[in-house]
Write a protein that holds these residues in place. Sequence first.
Motif, PDB file in Angstrom:
ATOM      1  N   ARG A 623      -6.164 -14.053   1.961  1.00 43.39           N
ATOM      2  CA  ARG A 623      -5.740 -13.562   3.271  1.00 43.39           C
ATOM      3  C   ARG A 623      -5.135 -14.737   4.028  1.00 43.39           C
ATOM      4  O   ARG A 623      -5.762 -15.791   4.167  1.00 43.39           O
ATOM      5  CB  ARG A 623      -6.922 -12.978   4.036  1.00 43.39           C
ATOM      6  N   VAL A 642      -2.655  -9.620   3.810  1.00 45.22           N
ATOM      7  CA  VAL A 642      -4.029  -9.165   3.934  1.00 45.22           C
ATOM      8  C   VAL A 642      -4.909  -9.724   2.825  1.00 45.22           C
ATOM      9  O   VAL A 642      -6.112  -9.887   2.992  1.00 45.22           O
ATOM     10  CB  VAL A 642      -4.081  -7.624   3.948  1.00 45.22           C
ATOM     11  N   ASN A 644      -6.742  -9.897  -1.124  1.00 42.13           N
ATOM     12  CA  ASN A 644      -7.611  -8.962  -1.842  1.00 42.13           C
ATOM     13  C   ASN A 644      -8.679  -9.773  -2.570  1.00 42.13           C
ATOM     14  O   ASN A 644      -8.398 -10.393  -3.601  1.00 42.13           O
ATOM     15  CB  ASN A 644      -6.800  -8.119  -2.821  1.00 42.13           C
ATOM     16  N   ASN A 687       0.440  -1.504   3.236  1.00 40.15           N
ATOM     17  CA  ASN A 687      -0.723  -1.523   4.113  1.00 40.15           C
ATOM     18  C   ASN A 687      -0.601  -0.459   5.196  1.00 40.15           C
ATOM     19  O   ASN A 687       0.495  -0.139   5.665  1.00 40.15           O
ATOM     20  CB  ASN A 687      -0.868  -2.896   4.787  1.00 40.15           C
ATOM     21  N   GLY A 691      -4.257  -1.474  10.113  1.00 38.38           N
ATOM     22  CA  GLY A 691      -5.044  -2.598   9.618  1.00 38.38           C
ATOM     23  C   GLY A 691      -4.681  -3.921  10.239  1.00 38.38           C
ATOM     24  O   GLY A 691      -5.421  -4.901  10.084  1.00 38.38           O
ATOM     25  N   SER A 696       2.495  -5.423   2.254  1.00 39.87           N
ATOM     26  CA  SER A 696       1.741  -4.767   1.200  1.00 39.87           C
ATOM     27  C   SER A 696       0.559  -5.635   0.767  1.00 39.87           C
ATOM     28  O   SER A 696       0.471  -6.835   1.089  1.00 39.87           O
ATOM     29  CB  SER A 696       2.648  -4.504  -0.003  1.00 39.87           C
ATOM     30  N   GLN A 697      -0.324  -5.020  -0.001  1.00 40.25           N
ATOM     31  CA  GLN A 697      -1.472  -5.707  -0.567  1.00 40.25           C
ATOM     32  C   GLN A 697      -1.417  -5.591  -2.083  1.00 40.25           C
ATOM     33  O   GLN A 697      -1.154  -4.509  -2.628  1.00 40.25           O
ATOM     34  CB  GLN A 697      -2.777  -5.093  -0.064  1.00 40.25           C
TER      35      GLN A 697
END
Length: 966
Positions: A623, A642, A644, A687, A691, A696-697
């Motif tokens: 992150r 973000v 993971n 995402n 959030g 994107s994640q």
Amino acid sequence: ADVQATIAGTVVRAGALTPVEGAQVLVEGTQINATTDAAGRFRLRGVVADPAGQVTLRVRRLSFQPFTQRVRVGASDARLVLTEATVNLDAVVVTGTAGGEQQRAVGNAVSRIDATAEVGRAGVTSVGQLLNGRAAGVIVVSGTGRAGAGPDINIRGRSTISLTQEPLLYVDGVRVTNDVGTGTRQQGGAVASRFNDIAPEDIASIEIIKGPAAATIYGTEAANGVIQIITKHGQAGEPAQWNAVVRQGSEAFQNPGGRIQTNYGKDATTGALISWNGSDQEAARGTPIWNTGRLQTYQLNLSGGSPVIRYYASGGYDQDTGIEPNNGDRRFNGRVNLSVVPSDKLDVTTSLGVIAGHTDLGADYGASALFSTIYGGPLFLGGPARGFFEAPPQTIWDVYANTQDVNRYTTSVALNNRPTGWFTQTVNLGLDLTNEDNQGLQRFASPSDAIFFAPAAALGQIQEDLRTVSYITAAYNASARATLTPALSSAFSVGAQFYRRRVNLSQVNGTEFPAPGVSTAAAAAITTGSQDYLINKTLGFYAQEQIGLHDRAFLTGAVRIDNNSAFGKSYRYAVYPKVAATWVLSEESWWRGSTLASAINAFKLRSAFGASGQQPSDSAALRTYQPVTGTLDRPAVSPQFVGNSNLKPERGEEFEVGFEAGLFRRLSLDFTYFNKKVHDAILARPNAPSGGFPGSQFVNIGQISNHGVELQARYDAVQRSNVGVELTGNIGTARDRIDDLGGIPFVAIPGLPQRDVQGYPIAGYFAKKVVSATLDATGAATNLQCDNGTGGRVSCDQAPVVFLGTPTPKVVGAFGTTVTLQKRIRLYGLVDFKAGNKLLNADELIRCSIFGECLANYRPTQFSPNYIADVQNGSGLVYANSFIQNASFARLREVSAAYELPARFAAPLRARAATLTLAGRNLHLWTSYKGLDPESRAGVIGQQAAFSQAVTPTLAQLLASISLRY
């Protein structure tokens, strides 16, 4: 020495009659022996003749059948012809375990390339050329013909959506950087490849481990396969041998006027249709755009050894001037390999390779002479551009300079210890350090050049990236072998490896130089910069047990455990199992006594199942936040990625089965079927806006399958004393399919009619397919009907995009022939091919659908209505079917003729032997593709994007070389 007590001669292989290096020649009944050099030559001294004036020589060499021959003492031209073992079951394969494994026990396919032989007969000048066409299932795409460019290499097709497809690269047991598409950030400038840093003349052999079933022991990152490069070493008992190679050649863009399409426009005054072809125009005025480039190689090496010390040292210089003034490549290379054997229980091998080079990269599909030529036209005539799109070629060469300077050092130490006859342990330590200085320079334009640029752009700019990549390898491997019973044997291996890759990157940008001749960022009016580094570490352990029965049947089981710094924090480690089995049927007593033995002299069945991984990108799991300017102009941060914490590697599992067979002692066959599945494929999932993180994640939600067959063959068609004919061939197929996208409808590749769709190949082409249309009186396409996706038709306004093909070849292969005549003349040819793939011809799409420069724009009735429909609607890429074209091809890749000069011609050069070789590369192409070259790829190769736009095609080369041996 007494001439009558000496025997000298050459050891050659049957069929091709090419030299055999490293063969041991012994005088039967004595201790007198010698080892052949790179030219296959040997000299025996102190020989005592029998009453007939002769002795019996025995020749031994791994991969060849034992051979004896009576030879007259005093002979200076003895010729010993070895027959290759059609299936070499006793060869040792580099598998990652201590000491390697015999071929008979290896349950997976391993391709081996004899680099010494291939360089000698084909005149290859790079590792990419050495790999191409010589191993089944290995796909080599040249991308661009620019000097300094490297290939895109993948094994058994595609099997990942988001990650690199490149195999791991090892040199003498040390992992090294395998980056492709390095260079500047300028559009089209990134073409240099680290694969081609190694001089082919320094390579003894290349072993290719093709997938998870074979690469389990190599762990995470090895799912794409492993390429092992083994460099040359001196031979024990070999006197000092000097070898020199001088190569001169040329390269050219074949028939540019005929391959670059003519553009059209209407005269503004008369309305008459006029045409323009930039290549033909410049040739007619005596200023051809593309020159004939010059190729030069100078290489010198020394090798030799005693029972205690073996050595190999080399140095060389290569230069390629390219076909444009702003494209060329030159580099120095040096290598020293030293092996010390203080006792029969210990040997230590060290190596050091050094490369220093400079490449003028030029550019493809951006600011390049080819770009301006392809998209120029009659509308640009009458002004200083002379019809060219952006500017005349000379202006582009004056203003743009993309360069790369590289200094690379690869060093390794290997300690092999055999404290007892049953235990072997090895330690490998190595460092691969690469320093790149990549510059994209747009010079301060002269008054004559400034008219083609906006005022600010004419002041110039520079982008400089200083990139340092270091790879550290530390590995320990041990193997214990035991005879459990007279029939049963055991080999237990364990090992641990640590790899650390660090990339340091410093970037500086400067715009608006104050005056001509200024080209540094420090002198620019506006400067910006950044600095960053990435570190990736892998720590892995493995254990393997191999049980052998009568040295004919083997069962192997292994497990590998890895941790990698790119894994998410919540994912602890990856576990990869392996199981393999082999059975040498031809050594069974019932086989030897059957009629099969007379026709099939060797036959081995093998199968394997294994798993391996592909790590995420270095920072994909993290992150991160980006710096911004906050209130009161104070520094602050904003959400960026973000991350993971559960992100894990892609997991490849592969099953393969095959056989190796020798027929009639002349034909060898190696067949493999493979089936590979990739689980936990990494995809970018958008995402939710709520959030707080944009974009994107990366998540493990995909699954991919891939299967195919491979066949490699060699046939000694003629084996006579003065005539030898060897035929070789290989073919490989691959079919990749996305089985699961985790609920995502599709993943689009920005700016291209390519997307990843469940149930279809990776990066497949998708567009509307016009199946019928009519032309009205004005030449406009009307009544468009398109494929509805199920074989029917529907109005194109309501039609979906449909699958049109894959960019990945479904079939690849090659056929080669070597003919040797009268002991001195060798003729060689290689044709390779790729089929079943398509390529977006962006040049035709842009010319016709965007710029309106094609004949179809002005004479639509001369073309099919379906094609005109695509031309008139294709600017948005939705109607791109006509431009997604069959890119299958066959190319006459290599031809050569070599002549070993008589001794009287070598003597004035004080050489023992001399060979003159004439060679050609890329001399003819068979294809239906309408663009410049079906091998062309724009952008950074190795990614999913597949299109050809103003890319320098593969160049034809002619080379002459002389090899001297002292």
